[in-house]
Design an enzyme around this catalytic site. Structure first.
Site, short mmCIF file in Angstrom:
data_model
loop_
_atom_site.label_atom_id
_atom_site.label_comp_id
_atom_site.label_asym_id
_atom_site.label_seq_id
_atom_site.Cartn_x
_atom_site.Cartn_y
_atom_site.Cartn_z
N GLU A 34 -2.77 16.93 8.04
CA GLU A 34 -1.94 15.51 8.15
C GLU A 34 -1.60 15.91 6.50
OE1 GLU A 34 -0.56 12.89 9.19
OE2 GLU A 34 0.18 12.31 7.04
N GLN A 35 -0.11 15.55 6.22
CA GLN A 35 0.27 15.93 4.80
C GLN A 35 -0.23 14.81 3.77
OE1 GLN A 35 4.63 15.39 5.17
NE2 GLN A 35 4.53 13.11 5.76
N ARG A 108 -0.71 -1.89 13.17
CA ARG A 108 -0.86 -0.38 13.13
C ARG A 108 -2.01 0.24 12.43
NH1 ARG A 108 4.40 2.12 14.19
NH2 ARG A 108 3.79 3.78 13.44
N TYR A 217 5.62 -11.74 16.91
CA TYR A 217 4.58 -11.85 17.62
C TYR A 217 3.15 -11.96 16.69
CZ TYR A 217 4.98 -6.68 17.28
OH TYR A 217 5.11 -5.65 16.88
N ASP A 295 7.52 11.29 18.48
CA ASP A 295 8.82 11.08 17.71
C ASP A 295 9.27 12.42 17.26
OD1 ASP A 295 8.76 8.25 17.94
OD2 ASP A 295 8.86 7.84 15.91
#
Ligand SMILES: Cc1cc2nc3c(=O)[nH]c(=O)nc-3n(C[C@H](O)[C@H](O)[C@H](O)COP(=O)(O)OP(=O)(O)OC[C@H]3O[C@@H](n4cnc5c(N)ncnc54)[C@H](O)[C@@H]3O)c2cc1C
Length: 398
Positions: A34-35, A108, A217, A295
Site C-alpha cells: 500500500e502506498q 468507509r 442515509y 476500480d
C-alpha cells in the site's frame, strides 16, 4: 494452483483487502503493498447490498460489519423542490428474506478497519505500508516489483487493486481514455446532533431533480448522516475525493431545492467536491502473471452504489478461481469469464442512472410526478436491481 504461490496485491483498499482475506483463508502466501504511510480511509459512507454482504459473510467479517452498520428500513425517491416521496423498496428484514443477506450502510473507515484486522489476524505482516508501486516487469517465472521508497519484491502473481488511477493498469494496457462527465460531486458526513431529529431517519433517500441529485442515509446506527450529491456543472475538473469546498458553494449548486436539503448542506462540517470522470469498460484485465480488480479495471459512476460491491465480489471470485484451477492462466481466464460481463453491465447501468436521476422532465411539478411514476414503477425497479442483489459470488462457476 499450488497454495504456496506468492501473490502480491497492489493496494490495500476495499477490493485488495477482500482479495487478501479470501486468498489467505485458502492458504496462499499474500503480501499487500500500500502506498499510504498509514492506513486511513476518507470520511464518507458506503451502501452495501446483499450481493456484497454475502461475500463479507463468506470471508468471515459480516458480524463485525453489521455491528458498526445501520440497516435501513427502506429506500425512497423524493422530488427536489416539493419533497413529494415515493417508496422505492423495503430493506431491513426484506433484504434478508429475499436475498439471505442484509443491506447495510456504514462508514468507509469502519469497513476498512475490519478488513485490515482480519488480514492481520490471518497473517500479521501481510500489509506493507509506504510502498508505492512505480514499476513492474514479468518474466517466465515471476514478476519484479519496484517501489518509490527504493525497495523491491518478487512474486509469482500480481493483482492490481490500486484503484481508479491504477499504475498496474497503466503498465499493462496504457493510460486508457477518461472523459469529464460534466458532473461535479459533493460529499459530507454530518454528526446527528447538528440536525433536527426528523432528518435522522433509518431510510436511504434519493432526491432527484433537473441537473442533479442528492442521496442521504444514516451511518453508525444514526450517529452520523452521510450526504453525497452531484450537479451538472462544467467548471471543475479535479478527480480527487479530498478537495475541500465550502457550504456556500454547495448551497449555490442547489438553488430552489427543498428546505430539508438546505438544512443538510448547512450542517456539514466540511464538504468535499470532485469531478466525475467516465471510462469505457475494459474487455480484458490480464497480461500473463498480472491481473486487475475493482476500480483499477472497472471504475464507475457512483449512481448504482455498486463500485465497492463489485471490488468485493471480484476479490472472492479471483481467490476461488486461483484455488479451483490448476494453472494461473486458467484461473485468470475463469476469473475474467465470471466477472467482465457483470461488471460491464454495472458500469453501463450506473451511467444510465445519470440521465434518469437528473432528467429535465423533473423541472416542473406535474411532469415531474408523472416522470417518477413512470421511471420508478415497481417492475422497472425490480429489473434494475434484482439481478444485482441476487448474484451469488460464493457459487458462481470458476
Ligand atoms: C461518492 C461515491 C460514493 C460511493 N458510494 C458507494 C456505495 O455506496 N457502495 C459501493 O459499493 N461503492 C460506492 N462507491 C464506489 C467505491 O468507493 C469504489 O468503487 C471502491 O472504493 C473501489 O475499491 P478498490 O479497492 O478497487 O479501490 P480503492 O478503494 O481506490 O483502493 C485502492 C488502494 O490502492 C492504493 N494505491 C493506489 N496506487 C497505488 C500504488 N501505485 N502503489 C500502492 N498502492 C496504491 C490506494 O492508496 C488505495 O488504498 C462510491 C464512490 C464514490 C466516488
Amino acid at each position: 494452483m499450488t497454495q504456496r504461490a506468492k501473490i502480491a496485491i497492489i493496494g490495500a483498499g476495499i477490493g485488495g483487502l477482500t482479495a487478501a482475506i479470501a486468498l489467505l483463508r485458502r492458504g496462499f502466501d499474500v503480501t499487500v503493498f500500500e502506498q499510504a504511510p498509514v492506513l486511513a480511509e476518507v470520511g464518507a459512507g458506503l451502501q452495501l447490498s446483499a450481493n456484497a454482504t454475502r461475500v463479507l459473510d463468506a470471508i468471515g467479517v459480516l458480524d463485525a460489519v453489521v455491528a458498526v452498520s445501520s440497516q435501513l428500513d427502506g429506500k425512497e425517491i423524493r422530488l427536489w423542490n416539493t419533497g413529494q416521496t415515493w417508496k422505492l423498496f423495503d430493506l431491513g428484514t426484506e433484504s434478508v428474506e429475499r436475498y439471505g443477506f442484509p443491506y447495510v450502510t456504514l462508514h468507509r473507515a469502519d469497513l476498512h478497519n475490519i478488513l485490515i484486522d482480519q488480514v492481520r489476524a490471518l497473517a500479521p505482516d501481510a500489509i506493507v505500508l509506504n510502498s508505492k508501486l512505480v514499476e513492474l516487469a514479468q518474466d517466465s517465472t515471476g514478476v519484479d516489483l519496484s517501489f518509490e521508497n527504493g525497495s523491491s519484491a518478487r512474486a509469482d502473481l500480481v493483482i492490481g487493486a490500486d484503484g481508479v488511477h491504477s499504475t498496474v493498469r497503466q503498465h499493462l494496457f496504457g493510460a486508457g481514455p477518461a472523459h469529464f462527465m460534466g458532473i461535479v460531486a459533493w460529499r459530507g458526513v454530518i454528526p446527528a446532533e447538528r440536525l433536527p431529529a426528523r432528518l435522522v431517519r433509518q431510510v436511504g433517500s434519493n432526491w432527484v431533480g433537473p441537473g442533479g441529485h442528492i442521496v442521504h442515509y444514516p451511518l453508525r446506527g444514526g450517529e452520523l448522516m452521510n450526504i453525497s450529491s452531484v450537479v451538472e456543472r462544467k467548471d471543475w475538473q479535479v478527480e480527487s475525493w479530498s478537495f475541500a469546498g465550502t457550504n456556500a458553494e454547495y448551497h449555490a449548486d442547489y438553488p430552489g431545492w427543498h428546505e430539508d436539503i438546505q438544512t443538510y448542506i448547512e450542517a456539514i462540517p466540511q464538504p468535499f467536491k470532485w469531478a466525475l470522470m467516465g471510462r469505457p469498460p475494459m474487455t480484458e484485465w490480464t497480461r500473463g502473471r498480472i491481473t486487475l480488480l475493482g476500480d483499477a479495471c472497472h471504475p464507475m459512476l457512483p449512481f448504482l452504489a455498486q463500485g465497492a460491491a463489485m471490488a468485493i465480489e471480484d476479490g472472492l471470485i479471483l481467490a476461488r478461481a486461483l484455488e479451483a484451477n490448476s494453472s494461473f492462466p486458467d484461473a485468470f481466464q475463469a476469473y475474467e469469464a465470471a466477472r467482465i460481463e457483470r461488471t460491464t453491465k454495472v458500469v453501463n447501468g450506473a451511467a444510465d442512472n445519470a440521465t434518469r436521476f437528473h432528467n429535465p422532465a423533473l423541472a416542473h411539478a406535474e411532469g415531474a410526478a408523472a416522470y417518477v411514476d413512470r421511471e420508478w414503477q415497481p417492475d422497472l425497479v425490480r429489473q434494475r436491481y434484482e439481478w444485482l442483489f441476487r448474484y451469488d459470488a460464493t457459487a458462481i462457476q470458476v
